[in-house]
Design an enzyme around this catalytic site. Structure first.
Site, PDB file in Angstrom:
ATOM      1  CE  LYS A  76     -11.967   5.406  16.316  1.00 23.74           C
ATOM      2  NZ  LYS A  76     -11.286   5.345  18.016  1.00 23.74           N
ATOM      3  CD  GLU A  81     -10.050   5.162   9.538  1.00 25.54           C
ATOM      4  OE1 GLU A  81      -9.425   6.210   9.641  1.00 25.54           O
ATOM      5  OE2 GLU A  81     -11.151   4.815   9.865  1.00 25.54           O
ATOM      6  NE  ARG A 120     -16.283  12.482  24.737  1.00 27.47           N
ATOM      7  CZ  ARG A 120     -15.295  13.370  24.337  1.00 27.47           C
ATOM      8  NH1 ARG A 120     -15.414  14.576  24.481  1.00 27.47           N
ATOM      9  NH2 ARG A 120     -14.500  12.879  23.513  1.00 27.47           N
TER      10      ARG A 120
END
Lengths: 162, 501
Positions: free
Chosen positions: B118, B202, B294
């Protein structure tokens, strides 16, 4: 013919008024219903309206609602189990936290312990008000599914009344 | 580059079957893997070859890189498809495949590492000027320091595990007083799930939506997008309803967000299928969330609206071929919608359920798919992910897709295992969902109106009538057998042909 069955664990009573191979009239909670079978085994109302129906053994899916039917009265009232306050692990996991001690009185809905299973935390809450009578596991221990995690004894009725 | 003629599917369940289905159409042989006790599951029984990885923890089975690579070599496969989860975003596995001379169907390990973390992915996004949610993504982890950062960002804030995903190790903190205990909880979950308790903080956006862009890149410098999916309906950060187009995007915003997505894949030199996840606020501001390098669980929604086969494209890219379409040739038509069926009981605090799927029903409707790793009669245990199936529809517009999905949930079931099926139907019928007011807090905000009301007397009478009229212990109604399950996929192939020709 009067019948006493168990629907989704609850006892119910109803009466079959008329039945042949393809249709039935029954009385349930003071109302009369008429249904018949279509060729594919689905049910229809007496207005010829289709009711989407699936059945596998005792499990039914009827117009999006699930039913489990047993053709007898409940063997023992489910309430009997709850009154004892036996709390079983819903799945295998690890005891992460215990909030209560032996002998402690707990209120209905009070958090008792945290079980970690499938990497998520699940808080097990008291299903009844009662006294903690058994704590067979310690924090960090692994438990199997359907293992008794805690024993609760219901508070005497008069105490509950106050 | 070499033509792929045999692939090892390093996964299980519905995604293994999904990849096998395309490979069958392409004439590619499939090797499946399974763990002890899964012998009778369709992903094992339908493959050209299937091998047991034995028993034990996942590290011994689906995460055992050496066993899987050795098996691929032994059986003469040229490539490994990782599916999603398990080894799909594990760069050391990607490298090990390459070292063994196998093609890993996915991006390069370098990009996977960059976007898998991240913090490094966010640093990269800052570099190329992609908007990020205000937050602290640094290395300092002292509780007091993190609390100061949270104050600086302004409550409400979100604490997230750096290594995380799937909602594990995440906490929303509404006020300063709750910060310390939430941090402890997030760290504990993160350590247990990922072996790493590093967190980031966040800003928590109000009324946000989860909008993601499906991207596809080849080794010839083509970086395309396949439009958006809205996946705002989530429970504990697990998506449960996904759709495209998003009711929140107009043409201009769609243009901006897809352009941002392909700007990212161009800058990364990306390869294969990927998803760029964004948070969109009510003012039309969007922020990069993360990239999944993916194939995504909800990829069928995109297949429904584009008529394309994303697995076939993954294989093309892995063979070094260029993508067959230009951006302007990719059209979004109608509306795609998916629900995820979980083995859990919404009326018992969503506790996982176990048992036998007694029967899946069938339907006469057109343009739908049931992607599942199970067949009627299979046991569902708590050993693996509780998602047992995905039901996906295509409709001319959102309302038609929605009605079709509600009807299918009634017809398909399954019967015999407690699932979130009825809860999903309640979501689809909720006035706020119909209005497209799909924010990520949907299931929390509408908690009370999503509660189940007890079945009516009439519904019970119907069940009693059916029990008495149909023979005891028999399965009745339009029941799906195993060949019908793949039939649902063939149906989409038909739609695909119809859409293209």
């Amino acid at each position: 013919m009067r019948k006493e069955w168990t629907v989704n664990g609850e006892p119910i009573q109803f009466e079959v008024l008329k039945q042949n191979a393809k249709s039935i009239s029954l009385k349930f909670k003071e109302k009369i219903y008429h249904y018949s079978l279509r060729e594919d085994g689905s049910l229809e109302t007496d207005q010829n309206e289709l009711i989407i129906s699936l059945r596998a053994g005792d499990d039914f899916l009827i117009d999006g609602e699930d039913f489990n039917l047993v053709r007898s009265k409940p063997a023992r009232l489910a309430a009997g189990k709850n009154a004892q306050g036996s709390l079983k692990s819903p799945m295998p996991g690890k005891i992460l936290k215990i909030f209560v001690e032996l002998g402690q009185e707990v209120d209905l809905g009070e958090p008792l312990l945290v079980l970690e299973a499938m990497k998520m935390e699940h808080t097990i809450k008291a299903p009844i008000a009662g006294t903690v009578k058994g704590l067979p596991f310690a924090v960090g221990e692994q438990v199997k599914s359907q293992t008794e995690l805690i024993q609760l004894q219901a508070l005497p009725a008069k105490e509950l009344a106050t | 580059m070499e033509k792929i003629t045999k692939i090892l599917m390093a996964n299980r369940g519905e995604i293994s079957r999904r990849v096998q289905s395309t490979c069958r159409e392409l004439g590619i042989k499939m090797v499946a893997i399974y763990s002890e006790g899964e012998e009778s599951l369709p992903h094992a029984t339908e493959a050209d070859q299937a091998f047991s990885l034995g028993s034990g923890p996942l590290s011994e089975t689906y995460l055992n890189q050496k066993k899987i690579i050795d098996l691929a070599l032994k059986t003469g496969c040229q490539a490994i498809h990782p599916g999603y989860g398990f080894l799909s975003e594990n760069s050391s596995f990607t490298k090990a495949c390459k070292a063994a001379g196998l093609i890993f169907i996915g991006p390069t390990p370098e990009v996977m590492e960059l976007m898998g973390d991240k913090q490094s992915s966010k640093k990269k996004m800052e570099e190329i000027q992609v908007p990020l949610i205000p937050g602290y993504h640094g290395d300092r982890q002292e509780p007091e320091f993190l609390k100061d950062q949270a104050k600086k960002i302004g409550f409400p804030v979100l604490i997230k595990a750096s290594a995380g995903g799937g909602g594990k190790g995440m906490r929303i903190v509404l006020k300063e007083a709750d910060f310390s205990s939430a941090l402890d909880g997030a760290r504990r979950e993160a350590m247990n799930a990922f072996g790493d308790d590093k967190v980031l903080i966040e800003k928590y956006l109000l009324n946000p939506r989860h909008i993601e862009i499906q991207v596809f890149s080849d080794s010839h410098g083509n970086h395309l997008h396949l439009f958006e999916r809205e996946c705002s309906i989530q429970r504990r950060y697990q998506k449960i309803v996904e759709e495209s187009p998003s009711p929140a995007l107009n043409a201009e915003l769609r243009q901006k967000m897809t352009a941002t997505a392909t700007k990212i894949t161009s800058a990364l030199g990306y390869l294969g299928a990927g998803t760029l996840e964004f948070m969109l606020d009510e003012f039309g501001n969007y922020y990069f969330l993360e990239m999944n390098t993916r194939l995504q669980v909800e990829h069928p929604v995109t297949e429904m609206i584009t008529g394309l086969d994303l697995v076939a494209w993954q294989i093309l890219v892995a063979e070094g071929k260029p993508l067959p379409l230009k951006q302007e040739q990719i059209m979004s038509r109608g509306h795609g919608m998916e629900v995820r069926l979980y083995a859990e009981d919404p009326d018992q605090e969503f506790l996982p359920s176990t048992g036998t799927i007694k029967a899946f029903g069938d339907s006469e409707l057109r343009d739908w798919r049931l992607d599942t790793g199970y067949r009627s009669g299979n046991e569902v245990s708590t050993q693996f992910d509780p998602m047992i199936a995905k039901l996906i529809v295509w409709g001319e517009d959102r309302e038609r897709a929605r009605h079709k999905l509600i009807q299918l949930l009634k017809q398909i079931g399954p019967v015999g295992l407690v699932t979130n099926r009825h809860y999903l139907a309640r979501i689809l019928q909720h006035p706020a969902f119909i209005d497209g007011a799909t924010t990520t807090d949907f299931v929390v905000k509408h908690k009370d109106s999503l509660k189940r009301s007890p079945p009516t007397d009439e519904a019970q009478a119907r069940a009693l009538a059916l029990a008495l009229l149909s023979p005891e212990q028999k399965t009745i109604g339009a029941i799906m057998n195993s060949s019908n399950v793949s039939g649902a996929w063939d149906q989409l192939s038909g739609f695909r042909m119809g859409g293209r020709l």
